[in-house]
Enzyme design. Sequence first.
Site, mmCIF file in Angstrom:
data_model
loop_
_atom_site.group_PDB
_atom_site.id
_atom_site.type_symbol
_atom_site.label_atom_id
_atom_site.label_comp_id
_atom_site.label_asym_id
_atom_site.label_seq_id
_atom_site.Cartn_x
_atom_site.Cartn_y
_atom_site.Cartn_z
ATOM 1 N N CYS A 87 62.105 29.360 34.812
ATOM 2 C CA CYS A 87 62.745 28.852 33.593
ATOM 3 C C CYS A 87 61.845 27.801 32.974
ATOM 4 O O CYS A 87 61.295 26.942 33.651
ATOM 5 C CB CYS A 87 64.140 28.317 33.913
ATOM 6 S SG CYS A 87 64.343 26.554 33.794
ATOM 7 N N GLU A 88 61.674 27.912 31.660
ATOM 8 C CA GLU A 88 60.719 27.034 30.996
ATOM 9 C C GLU A 88 61.255 25.626 30.782
ATOM 10 O O GLU A 88 60.508 24.729 30.434
ATOM 11 C CB GLU A 88 60.279 27.631 29.655
ATOM 12 C CG GLU A 88 61.340 27.661 28.584
ATOM 13 C CD GLU A 88 60.833 28.331 27.309
ATOM 14 O OE1 GLU A 88 59.821 29.040 27.360
ATOM 15 O OE2 GLU A 88 61.488 28.134 26.264
ATOM 16 N N HIS A 89 62.540 25.422 31.016
ATOM 17 C CA HIS A 89 63.096 24.080 30.829
ATOM 18 C C HIS A 89 62.913 23.198 32.054
ATOM 19 O O HIS A 89 62.815 21.985 31.927
ATOM 20 C CB HIS A 89 64.586 24.177 30.485
ATOM 21 C CG HIS A 89 64.844 24.965 29.240
ATOM 22 N ND1 HIS A 89 65.838 25.915 29.139
ATOM 23 C CD2 HIS A 89 64.199 24.971 28.049
ATOM 24 C CE1 HIS A 89 65.803 26.451 27.928
ATOM 25 N NE2 HIS A 89 64.819 25.904 27.257
ATOM 26 N N HIS A 90 62.899 23.804 33.238
ATOM 27 C CA HIS A 90 62.809 23.014 34.470
ATOM 28 C C HIS A 90 61.669 23.447 35.384
ATOM 29 O O HIS A 90 61.442 22.848 36.419
ATOM 30 C CB HIS A 90 64.129 23.122 35.249
ATOM 31 C CG HIS A 90 65.333 22.722 34.461
ATOM 32 N ND1 HIS A 90 66.100 23.634 33.764
ATOM 33 C CD2 HIS A 90 65.878 21.502 34.228
ATOM 34 C CE1 HIS A 90 67.085 22.984 33.138
ATOM 35 N NE2 HIS A 90 66.971 21.706 33.404
ATOM 36 N N GLN A 128 65.781 33.560 29.928
ATOM 37 C CA GLN A 128 66.220 34.935 30.184
ATOM 38 C C GLN A 128 66.437 35.721 28.891
ATOM 39 O O GLN A 128 66.153 36.922 28.823
ATOM 40 C CB GLN A 128 67.503 34.892 31.022
ATOM 41 C CG GLN A 128 67.980 36.273 31.460
ATOM 42 C CD GLN A 128 69.210 36.208 32.341
ATOM 43 O OE1 GLN A 128 69.418 35.228 33.068
ATOM 44 N NE2 GLN A 128 70.037 37.235 32.289
ATOM 45 N N HIS A 156 70.015 31.368 38.277
ATOM 46 C CA HIS A 156 69.063 30.335 37.873
ATOM 47 C C HIS A 156 69.130 29.148 38.826
ATOM 48 O O HIS A 156 70.173 28.516 38.965
ATOM 49 C CB HIS A 156 69.367 29.880 36.445
ATOM 50 C CG HIS A 156 69.094 30.940 35.415
ATOM 51 N ND1 HIS A 156 68.072 30.843 34.504
ATOM 52 C CD2 HIS A 156 69.692 32.135 35.184
ATOM 53 C CE1 HIS A 156 68.064 31.928 33.732
ATOM 54 N NE2 HIS A 156 69.038 32.732 34.125
ATOM 55 N N CYS A 158 67.935 26.301 38.450
ATOM 56 C CA CYS A 158 68.235 25.033 37.772
ATOM 57 C C CYS A 158 69.744 24.829 37.633
ATOM 58 O O CYS A 158 70.205 23.698 37.503
ATOM 59 C CB CYS A 158 67.525 24.940 36.418
ATOM 60 S SG CYS A 158 67.928 26.248 35.262
HETATM 61 ZN ZN LIG Z 1 66.333 25.758 33.728
#
Ligand SMILES: [Zn+2]
Length: 195
Positions: A87-90, A128, A156, A158
């Site tokens: 995941c590109e956020h975490h 996703q 996920h 995260c």
């Molecule tokens: Zn994430």
Amino acid sequence: MPYKSFEEYNMKVTDDVKTRYKNIIKDLGEDASREGLLKTPERAAKAMQFLTQGYHQDPVEILESAMFKESYNEMVIVKDIELYSLCEHHILPFFGKVHIAYIPNGHIVGLSKLPRVVDIFARRLQVQERLTEQILDCINDTLKPQGTAVVIEASHMCMMMRGVQKQNSTTTTSGFRGQFEKIETRNEFLKLIGK
Ligand SMILES: [Zn+2]
């Protein structure tokens, strides 16, 4: 599914990322010089290059390398393709299954190429939703079938390990093009993948 092993690491990238990982380990309160962690920055730098190798691979080329003229025009489904992405956020993993279907329009594609397309897009920093669209558009634009469908079910890390800590939730995304925009075709596909 046979995959070429990823052995050629960029030495400059490995060195740069290694140095940064060493600092991250220190910043998190660890002793980067203790035995168990000595080689960790280099291993982590190589692991991250492996997990993001999709930036250097071309999914269109993969599909075009195995397209064959064929008059078969019923639905082709490859289901339960294993998915591992970040995941590109975490920068934490998300993982699950991808189900792909297409209805040929003069050409079929070697079945092993569809999981490879999944890997090429999955081995990047992703969400996703975009991953679903990219797989869908790549197959639809390259193979030009009568229709394409992609469903992804993923968990996920995260969400599971931090944040809301919902450990059993999965996220489902889907996309449909062409014939699959018709409800009866879409329902036949969803029934065949057990949804
Ligand atoms: Zn994430």
